[in-house]
Scaffold this active site. Structure first.
Site, PDB file in Angstrom:
ATOM      1  N   SER A 214       7.942 -35.350  21.340  1.00 32.93           N
ATOM      2  CA  SER A 214       8.271 -36.091  20.116  1.00 32.93           C
ATOM      3  C   SER A 214       7.382 -35.623  18.971  1.00 32.93           C
ATOM      4  O   SER A 214       6.211 -35.284  19.181  1.00 32.93           O
ATOM      5  CB  SER A 214       8.073 -37.589  20.359  1.00 32.93           C
ATOM      6  OG  SER A 214       8.083 -38.301  19.138  1.00 32.93           O
TER       7      SER A 214
ATOM      8  N   ARG B 276      55.728 -15.918  12.611  1.00 33.33           N
ATOM      9  CA  ARG B 276      54.285 -15.744  12.431  1.00 33.33           C
ATOM     10  C   ARG B 276      53.759 -16.983  11.721  1.00 33.33           C
ATOM     11  O   ARG B 276      54.280 -17.370  10.690  1.00 33.33           O
ATOM     12  CB  ARG B 276      53.989 -14.506  11.561  1.00 33.33           C
ATOM     13  CG  ARG B 276      54.397 -13.175  12.166  1.00 33.33           C
ATOM     14  CD  ARG B 276      53.423 -12.675  13.214  1.00 33.33           C
ATOM     15  NE  ARG B 276      52.108 -12.430  12.664  1.00 33.33           N
ATOM     16  CZ  ARG B 276      51.794 -11.356  11.932  1.00 33.33           C
ATOM     17  NH1 ARG B 276      52.700 -10.425  11.678  1.00 33.33           N
ATOM     18  NH2 ARG B 276      50.584 -11.195  11.477  1.00 33.33           N
TER      19      ARG B 276
END
Length: 406
Positions: free
Chosen positions: A275, A315
């Site tokens: 921490s 497409r």
């Protein structure tokens, strides 16, 4: 490759990086060109295009990709310039940009899946050992976050194992098809070329060329899939299957490493889990990062499905384009999570005494008493149900994978 906002990204190494994808696209162009030559449609000698592209070309191609909407146009121009006459005019003939990019993505993601299957196989071995070792290690089973009935840690590990086996099988079932359809998925240009040079059954020649080029790349052969995007969504789903399995494991570990429970511990490594403000605190950071991936993966796969459903005509306009980096991101993150989960499982610290103590201090005999009262008998000394049989079945599923890989 590194990413400040996705800690651990380096674990995916060069998989699906710009350099890897560029190399894959060049391989596709080279395979098709040599197929044209072998079919007698391109009057040049066979050539290897991969030596024409240098690592520094990536940035220029990326910058120029905006003009054409994809990087293939710039790549084709670069290859033609460097190949020179007479090869240049035959590069990319009969292909469209989607053929090249789709096939390159399949090549690249196949490498990802190979890495993942290796990771999962190692995890299957580790989990099989955990399930066997802790077959008789008693602990509290928890349902809806509350104490429920007695179980064993071996049974819990077997449940984890089943999830990993499921993920392995899903990857194993994937197909990686090449794409050689031409402008509208009909192989029109290749068929026209074969017809103009006097080949009988020109359409058959074009189809055979697609088969040959796919084989040269080691990819599966199938009909053009410009707007039928199952190959992409199937990969996405399989990747999420992996992160689901690992997320489940990580969620259990996060819970069981809580100080007030203390039944599991993550492997210690240097300053990992520290921490910035509380000295001595050690967070289950591997599990946290795995859970992060498991939470982020499903929306990425959902984007692939949204794109697939939005593809139209011959497409797609935008839907196809949305897939590329989504698939790359999902693939790399899955590899990262797999590496982290492998490390987590290999070094998992199982606190058997704490498990036994928590079980002894919990009232988990309610269901057992109810069953005993039902038949007017005294409760049996232990209450683990068919946990042993469930463990055995899980180990058997895992062993079949081990045998398949030999």
């Amino acid at each position: 490759m590194t990413n400040l906002l996705w800690p651990g990204d380096h674990r995916a190494d060069d998989l699906m990086t710009d350099q890897a994808l560029l190399a894959a696209m060049v391989s596709v162009e080279s395979a098709w060109l040599n197929t044209l030559v072998d079919a007698g449609l391109a009057p040049v000698d066979a050539v290897e295009l991969r030596g024409l592209v240098r690592p520094q070309d990536c940035e220029a191609l990326a910058l120029g990709a905006e003009d054409g909407g994809n990087p293939v146009l710039g790549l084709v121009a670069l290859l033609r310039e460097r190949a020179g006459e007479p090869v240049d005019r035959w590069i990319h003939r009969g292909l469209t940009s989607q053929d090249v990019l789709d096939t390159a993505l399949m090549l690249a993601v196949r490498g990802v899946v190979e890495t993942l299957t290796d990771q999962l196989a190692e995890q299957i071995s580790t989990l099989s050992t955990l399930a066997t070792t802790h077959r008789a290690t008693p602990m509290v089973a928890r349902t809806l976050a509350q104490h429920a009935v007695p179980t064993t840690f071996g049974a819990k590990a077997a449940v984890w194992l089943n999830g990993v086996v499921d993920a392995y099988r899903q990857l194993e079932a994937l197909s990686f098809p090449a794409q050689f359809g031409g402008a509208a998925g009909t192989l029109a240009a290749a068929t026209e070329l074969a017809a103009l040079v006097g080949r009988d059954n020109a359409a058959g020649v074009a189809v055979q060329m697609a088969h040959t080029a796919a084989a040269a790349l080691g990819l599966d052969d199938r009909l053009p899939w410009h707007t039928a995007r199952a190959p992409v969504t199937a990969v996405g789903d399989a990747l999420v299957g992996c992160t689901d399995a690992w997320g489940h494991i990580a969620s259990d570990v996060v819970t069981l490493t809580r100080r007030e429970i203390g039944e599991l511990g993550e492997p210690a490594a240097g300053r990992r889990g520290g921490s910035s403000t509380m000295p001595g605190k050690r967070n289950p950071v591997l599990s946290i990062l795995i859970r992060r991936a498991a939470m982020a993966a499903p929306p990425l796969a959902a984007t692939l499905h949204t794109a697939a459903a939005s593809a139209h005509d011959e497409r797609p306009d935008g839907a196809w384009h949305a897939e590329w980096d989504t698939l790359r991101t999902l693939a790399r993150r899955t590899v990262v999570a797999g590496s982290q989960c492998g490390e987590l499982l290999a070094g998992l610290d199982v606190h058997t005494e704490q498990m036994a103590g928590n079980l002894a201090g919990a009232d988990v005999s309610g269901e057992q008493r109810a069953i005993a009262e039902l038949v007017e008998k005294e409760p049996s000394p232990t209450y683990f149900g068919a946990a042993d049989l469930l463990i055995d079945e899980s180990l058997d599923r895992a062993q079949r994978i081990v045998k398949d890989r030999r």
